[in-house]
Design a protein around this motif. Sequence first.
Motif, PDB file in Angstrom:
ATOM      1  N   GLU A  71       0.854  -1.188   0.000  1.00 16.39           N
ATOM      2  CA  GLU A  71       0.000   0.000   0.000  1.00 16.39           C
ATOM      3  C   GLU A  71       0.894   1.244   0.000  1.00 16.39           C
ATOM      4  O   GLU A  71       2.057   1.198   0.420  1.00 16.39           O
ATOM      5  CB  GLU A  71      -0.894   0.011   1.240  1.00 16.39           C
ATOM      6  CG  GLU A  71      -1.819  -1.178   1.355  1.00 16.39           C
ATOM      7  CD  GLU A  71      -2.849  -1.232   0.245  1.00 16.39           C
ATOM      8  OE1 GLU A  71      -3.239  -0.156  -0.253  1.00 16.39           O
ATOM      9  OE2 GLU A  71      -3.259  -2.345  -0.138  1.00 16.39           O
ATOM     10  N   ASN A  72       0.322   2.371  -0.454  1.00 22.63           N
ATOM     11  CA  ASN A  72       1.113   3.595  -0.520  1.00 22.63           C
ATOM     12  C   ASN A  72       1.651   4.036   0.842  1.00 22.63           C
ATOM     13  O   ASN A  72       2.702   4.672   0.925  1.00 22.63           O
ATOM     14  CB  ASN A  72       0.288   4.731  -1.131  1.00 22.63           C
ATOM     15  CG  ASN A  72       0.036   4.530  -2.613  1.00 22.63           C
ATOM     16  OD1 ASN A  72       0.775   3.817  -3.284  1.00 22.63           O
ATOM     17  ND2 ASN A  72      -1.015   5.151  -3.124  1.00 22.63           N
ATOM     18  N   ASP A  73       0.928   3.712   1.923  1.00 17.50           N
ATOM     19  CA  ASP A  73       1.341   4.167   3.249  1.00 17.50           C
ATOM     20  C   ASP A  73       2.045   3.075   4.067  1.00 17.50           C
ATOM     21  O   ASP A  73       2.313   3.260   5.248  1.00 17.50           O
ATOM     22  CB  ASP A  73       0.147   4.704   4.038  1.00 17.50           C
ATOM     23  CG  ASP A  73      -0.918   3.639   4.287  1.00 17.50           C
ATOM     24  OD1 ASP A  73      -0.807   2.524   3.727  1.00 17.50           O
ATOM     25  OD2 ASP A  73      -1.878   3.937   5.033  1.00 17.50           O
ATOM     26  N   SER A  74       2.343   1.939   3.455  1.00 13.47           N
ATOM     27  CA  SER A  74       2.935   0.823   4.203  1.00 13.47           C
ATOM     28  C   SER A  74       4.273   1.190   4.828  1.00 13.47           C
ATOM     29  O   SER A  74       4.516   0.920   6.016  1.00 13.47           O
ATOM     30  CB  SER A  74       3.118  -0.391   3.286  1.00 13.47           C
ATOM     31  OG  SER A  74       1.885  -0.904   2.851  1.00 13.47           O
ATOM     32  N   THR A 116       5.519   4.199   5.403  1.00 16.81           N
ATOM     33  CA  THR A 116       5.333   5.283   6.369  1.00 16.81           C
ATOM     34  C   THR A 116       4.890   4.727   7.718  1.00 16.81           C
ATOM     35  O   THR A 116       5.433   5.097   8.765  1.00 16.81           O
ATOM     36  CB  THR A 116       4.284   6.288   5.859  1.00 16.81           C
ATOM     37  OG1 THR A 116       4.712   6.819   4.606  1.00 16.81           O
ATOM     38  CG2 THR A 116       4.092   7.425   6.850  1.00 16.81           C
ATOM     39  N   LYS A 117       3.904   3.832   7.694  1.00 15.25           N
ATOM     40  CA  LYS A 117       3.414   3.245   8.938  1.00 15.25           C
ATOM     41  C   LYS A 117       4.497   2.419   9.629  1.00 15.25           C
ATOM     42  O   LYS A 117       4.628   2.455  10.863  1.00 15.25           O
ATOM     43  CB  LYS A 117       2.194   2.370   8.653  1.00 15.25           C
ATOM     44  CG  LYS A 117       0.934   3.153   8.318  1.00 15.25           C
ATOM     45  CD  LYS A 117      -0.241   2.214   8.076  1.00 15.25           C
ATOM     46  CE  LYS A 117      -1.532   2.977   7.826  1.00 15.25           C
ATOM     47  NZ  LYS A 117      -2.674   2.055   7.557  1.00 15.25           N
ATOM     48  N   PRO A 154       7.328  10.271   4.082  1.00 13.66           N
ATOM     49  CA  PRO A 154       5.971  10.666   3.673  1.00 13.66           C
ATOM     50  C   PRO A 154       5.287   9.595   2.840  1.00 13.66           C
ATOM     51  O   PRO A 154       5.931   8.767   2.194  1.00 13.66           O
ATOM     52  CB  PRO A 154       6.216  11.935   2.860  1.00 13.66           C
ATOM     53  CG  PRO A 154       7.607  11.793   2.348  1.00 13.66           C
ATOM     54  CD  PRO A 154       8.362  11.073   3.419  1.00 13.66           C
ATOM     55  N   VAL A 155       3.967   9.621   2.855  1.00 12.02           N
ATOM     56  CA  VAL A 155       3.177   8.715   2.024  1.00 12.02           C
ATOM     57  C   VAL A 155       3.330   9.145   0.572  1.00 12.02           C
ATOM     58  O   VAL A 155       3.120  10.314   0.238  1.00 12.02           O
ATOM     59  CB  VAL A 155       1.692   8.736   2.434  1.00 12.02           C
ATOM     60  CG1 VAL A 155       0.865   7.863   1.488  1.00 12.02           C
ATOM     61  CG2 VAL A 155       1.530   8.274   3.876  1.00 12.02           C
ATOM     62  N   GLN A 156       3.705   8.209  -0.286  1.00 10.15           N
ATOM     63  CA  GLN A 156       3.863   8.501  -1.707  1.00 10.15           C
ATOM     64  C   GLN A 156       3.229   7.391  -2.532  1.00 10.15           C
ATOM     65  O   GLN A 156       2.853   6.339  -2.001  1.00 10.15           O
ATOM     66  CB  GLN A 156       5.354   8.646  -2.051  1.00 10.15           C
ATOM     67  CG  GLN A 156       6.016   9.823  -1.343  1.00 10.15           C
ATOM     68  CD  GLN A 156       7.447  10.017  -1.784  1.00 10.15           C
ATOM     69  OE1 GLN A 156       8.315   9.238  -1.451  1.00 10.15           O
ATOM     70  NE2 GLN A 156       7.670  11.057  -2.556  1.00 10.15           N
ATOM     71  N   SER A 157       3.140   7.616  -3.819  1.00 10.64           N
ATOM     72  CA  SER A 157       2.507   6.625  -4.683  1.00 10.64           C
ATOM     73  C   SER A 157       3.377   6.322  -5.888  1.00 10.64           C
ATOM     74  O   SER A 157       4.302   7.079  -6.218  1.00 10.64           O
ATOM     75  CB  SER A 157       1.136   7.126  -5.154  1.00 10.64           C
ATOM     76  OG  SER A 157       1.276   8.340  -5.889  1.00 10.64           O
ATOM     77  N   MET A 176       6.912   6.083  -4.399  1.00 10.25           N
ATOM     78  CA  MET A 176       6.820   5.126  -3.298  1.00 10.25           C
ATOM     79  C   MET A 176       7.885   4.049  -3.454  1.00 10.25           C
ATOM     80  O   MET A 176       8.554   3.648  -2.494  1.00 10.25           O
ATOM     81  CB  MET A 176       5.429   4.499  -3.254  1.00 10.25           C
ATOM     82  CG  MET A 176       5.198   3.542  -2.079  1.00 10.25           C
ATOM     83  SD  MET A 176       5.660   1.837  -2.438  1.00 10.25           S
ATOM     84  CE  MET A 176       4.180   1.305  -3.309  1.00 10.25           C
TER      85      MET A 176
END
Length: 567
Positions: free
Chosen positions: A391-394, A396-397, A422-425, A429
Amino acid sequence: MGTRGKQKAVPGRQHNHALVIGAAAVVAVVGAGVGAYVLMDSGGTSSAATSDGKPEVKTGPPSAAEVRTAADGFLTAWQAGDAAKAASYTDDASAAQAALTGLTKDARLTDVKVTPGTRTGAKVPFHVASTVSYEEKGADAKKLSKPYAYDSSLTAVRRKSDGKVLVGWQPSVAHPELKDGDRLVTGEAGDPPVKAEDRDGGELTAKKYPSLGTVIDGLREKYGKKAGGTAGVELRVVRKAPAKGAEKNALPDKTLVTLSEGTPGTVKTTISPAVQAAAEKQVASREKASVVVLRPSTGEILGVANSSHGFNTAFQGSLAPGSTMKVITSSLLLEKGLAGVDKKHPCPKYFTYGHWKFQNDDKFEIKDGTFKASFARSCNTAFISQAPKLENDSLTKQAQQVFGLGLDNWAIGVPSFDGSVPVQSDAQMAASLIGQGAVRMNPLNMASVTATVKSGTFHQPYLVSPDVDHRTLAKAARSLSAGTAADIRELMHYTAVAGTAVEPMSGLGSDMGAKTGSAEVDGQKEPNGWFTAWRGDLVSAAVVEQGGHGGDSAGPVVRQMLLNGAG
């Protein structure tokens, strides 16, 4: 990017900009007073007439004569105490007049003498000699004064509107320590001085440990009023108040001259004198090197040093960490079952994701290899290939919840940057997985990452024990599982004995592991070299900007830290 894994075609990376201004040579005649120059005008300026006879606006670099006019006029008026006239020779008269007036009114500098040095290009260095004075108040008041001298420089620029050559104004022209919004002030210090002590009770001074100057300033700002001291009279740099949310990246106020000593309060730190001395020695022999040493079982900071002493890159830097980031990414892949230490794992020459084509250094590939082999050799595509499954936020988390990064809640005792993931795509990402894109870290952050791997749990680094002021240290939402922590330690150990970190880690025993990294930066011929490692209950991380491969540049720095801190 890994020590052996250079990434290509990754937009959005850091940018370093350099402005080169060519001009005729001007040699200052020292001792002849302001404005005495030998001129050697090599031209380079374009000037012509229009059809109606009016001169066109000049373009091109300033000539020697033009540099002389601007520099001579500015420095002579400054020395004469005419701030308005001096400011008229700059391209920002309002700001220049305010700053030069402040040198007299707020900094209380008198008897100013300005001596120009040898010109290089459009730049003219100069020396300022003055007296700083202050009249105390009260029945026992007395006049305090001390000589004060410093070096600065100006650069001549051509104004586009009319072609006139002026002094390009910036606060550092008035004083090299000044940035936008800063002031020089002489008076009773806002914060009492502090006596910083190492963990053994010895005094820490900037004279003995040059890298600690900014650290001691930060300790004074935070603990000066709490440590029981009384303020003295000083000439100091008063920094502009930082914007909300940027406090931890701000520079502390800095004392330049002490006119009367205050009574210092004592602040004890976790610094080890042996480790600090070794750290100072390592960075002194290199350009743009920064290093941090931690105790992973507690989070205590044992040493911190920077080649440059004006900004604490080790604590406050914001740099792409390259393949040292793969330590965090590996923990994510292991937890999600997308990798296993001894399981087969792809490491192709190329992998395209989000329309970006990623590759390994020298386009190497590992056929039928394991994840351990890819980690040890720092294979970029082994990590990029897993991006479509995340996931895009994996990431970051994972950085926030396990490693305590990017939440802006560390309280180490002085200003610090807590890292940013930061959350990126899409391609950005994917680039983050190998420490490029918008990921930003410093040696303190990467030392903490390795410390978390070594101990299995995040311990917020600290320079001053929370027992001193009862502050709350940051905590992570969860710990690594025992199995995942053991797997990452195995990956890092294998890298140290059979991968890219072999040479720096040679002979350091069995309880150790490391990860190399090199981060590409636009405008640099060589990448920034990174290295993070543990040995026993000791962790160190270093970066050498423009150092090239991390194992070659930052690795030897970390090696010495692990050797000198072993006792």
